[in-house]
Structures are given as structure tokens and as C-alpha cells.
Write a protein that holds these residues in place. Structure first.
Motif, short mmCIF file in Angstrom:
data_model
loop_
_atom_site.label_atom_id
_atom_site.label_comp_id
_atom_site.label_asym_id
_atom_site.label_seq_id
_atom_site.Cartn_x
_atom_site.Cartn_y
_atom_site.Cartn_z
N UNK A 45 -10.26 -3.91 0.83
CA UNK A 45 -9.47 -5.14 0.71
C UNK A 45 -8.11 -4.99 1.38
N UNK A 46 -7.53 -3.80 1.29
CA UNK A 46 -6.25 -3.56 1.97
C UNK A 46 -6.38 -3.67 3.47
N UNK A 103 -5.47 -6.89 8.31
CA UNK A 103 -6.03 -7.56 9.49
C UNK A 103 -5.70 -9.05 9.47
N UNK A 104 -5.84 -9.68 8.31
CA UNK A 104 -5.51 -11.10 8.17
C UNK A 104 -4.01 -11.29 8.42
N UNK A 105 -3.18 -10.41 7.88
CA UNK A 105 -1.74 -10.49 8.10
C UNK A 105 -1.38 -10.37 9.57
N UNK A 137 -8.79 2.53 7.30
CA UNK A 137 -9.01 2.17 5.91
C UNK A 137 -10.43 1.62 5.74
N UNK A 138 -10.98 0.99 6.77
CA UNK A 138 -12.38 0.57 6.71
C UNK A 138 -13.32 1.78 6.72
N UNK A 139 -12.96 2.81 7.48
CA UNK A 139 -13.73 4.05 7.46
C UNK A 139 -13.66 4.68 6.06
N UNK A 140 -12.47 4.70 5.48
CA UNK A 140 -12.30 5.25 4.13
C UNK A 140 -13.13 4.46 3.12
N UNK A 141 -13.10 3.15 3.22
CA UNK A 141 -13.92 2.29 2.35
C UNK A 141 -15.40 2.70 2.44
N UNK A 142 -15.87 2.89 3.66
CA UNK A 142 -17.28 3.24 3.88
C UNK A 142 -17.62 4.59 3.27
N UNK A 143 -16.78 5.59 3.53
CA UNK A 143 -17.03 6.94 3.00
C UNK A 143 -17.00 6.93 1.48
N UNK A 144 -15.99 6.30 0.88
CA UNK A 144 -15.87 6.28 -0.58
C UNK A 144 -17.04 5.53 -1.22
N UNK A 145 -17.49 4.46 -0.60
CA UNK A 145 -18.64 3.73 -1.12
C UNK A 145 -19.90 4.60 -1.06
N UNK A 200 0.83 -1.20 0.00
CA UNK A 200 0.00 0.00 0.00
C UNK A 200 0.87 1.25 0.00
N UNK A 201 1.94 1.25 0.78
CA UNK A 201 2.81 2.41 0.85
C UNK A 201 3.46 2.73 -0.48
N UNK A 202 3.97 1.71 -1.16
CA UNK A 202 4.61 1.94 -2.46
C UNK A 202 3.58 2.47 -3.46
#
Length: 163
Positions: free
Chosen positions: A117-118, A123-125, A88-96, A15-17
Motif C-alpha cells: 500500500x505504501x 506511485x499515486x502521489x 517496496x513492491x518487491x518487498x511486498x511480494x517477498x513478504x507475502x 513511512x520514514x517516521x
């Protein structure tokens, strides 16, 4: 730069790259950035249209965020990894929501999906890293070494002493 040392670290590094590269693209070639996001690129902007200014600010923020993420990877700053999952989940929600409200084009759902997904991948990682961590077994001491291993017997106890 050092390679990531954990599964979560790899998700943050990717994600950073990408944030750094996409931020640089927006600074160097803003029209390409707008087209990728599904926005129209008129031949000429009207007076008072600050799309270019906003895109420059957003691109610089993305570039800087990429640097922050890579710094977190270099230091294995796991608290930062956990923090990014939530936001990032908050960002997902706002963008959706802005796509559903017809404020952004449908293509912008790709950005929302990338964020969601990121967040899930990180979270899985984090969970995978926690499970992969070596826990001492019941026969091992707290440092993972069998008690008494490597210890010398030392001199024999004096006569009549209980060891």
C-alpha cells in the motif's frame, strides 16, 4: 526538518517516521516488536538462538532507513521516491510469499500490506504531483509569464528603422 512539499513526499515522510519509530521500538523493547509481528516470545531462548541479534540488526536497519527516507523528503529527492515504489513492491511480494510458504505467521501479511500500500500510495502521489505541476499555456512564455509583460518599451526607434 522541513515539511514535505509534494504528495509523494508526504507518503515517504509517513513511512520514514514509522520506520524510524518502529526501529527504535525494536532496539529498546524487542519483545513488543516480536509480539506485534505475531512471533512467539519464549521466556528463555535456547543456545544458538540468535533471534535477539537478528532483531537488533533489523531494528537498526529500520531506524537507519527511516532517517534515509526523511533525508529524501527534506531534499525532495524524487528519484529516490520512484526507486522506493519498485523495491517496496518487491518487498511486498517477498513478504507475502514467506507467509504463503508458512515461513512467517499470517499476521506478517500486515507488513506485506503496509509495503504494498505504501508503494501504491507513493506511485499515486508521484502521478498526482506530475499532473499538478503547472505547465505554461500557449499564451505564456516558457517561464509562465506572458511575453512582453514587464518589459519596458525603451526609447522610440530612430526614424526609418523597422522594429
Amino acid at each position: 526538518m522541513r515539511l514535505p512539499r509534494s504528495g509523494a513526499g508526504w507518503t515517504i515522510a509517513v513511512f520514514g517516521v514509522l520506520a524510524l519509530l518502529l526501529g527504535a521500538l525494536g532496539l529498546v523493547w524487542p519483545e513488543a516488536q516480536l509480539r506485534m509481528l505475531g512471533f512467539e516470545v519464549p521466556a528463555r531462548r535456547a543456545a544458538g538462538d540468535y533471534t535477539g541479534t537478528f532483531l537488533t540488526a533489523s531494528s537498526m536497519a529500520s531506524f537507519n532507513m527511516g532517517v534515509y527516507y526523511l533525508l529524501a523528503v527534506a531534499t525532495e529527492w524524487r528519484a529516490f521516491y520512484r526507486f522506493t515504489v519498485v523495491f517496496r513492491l518487491v518487498t511486498f511480494t517477498v513478504f507475502t510469499l514467506i507467509v504463503l510458504a508458512d515461513v512467517a505467521p499470517d499476521r506478517f501479511l500486515g507488513v506485506a500490506a503496509w509495503e504494498g500500500l505504501g508503494a501504491v500510495a507513493t506511485a499515486v502521489g508521484l502521478r498526482w504531483d506530475a499532473r499538478r505541476a503547472v505547465a505554461p499555456t500557449s499564451v505564456d512564455g516558457p517561464d509562465g509569464v506572458e511575453p512582453g509583460a514587464g518589459e519596458s518599451a525603451g526609447p522610440a526607434p530612430a526614424a526609418g528603422t523597422v522594429r
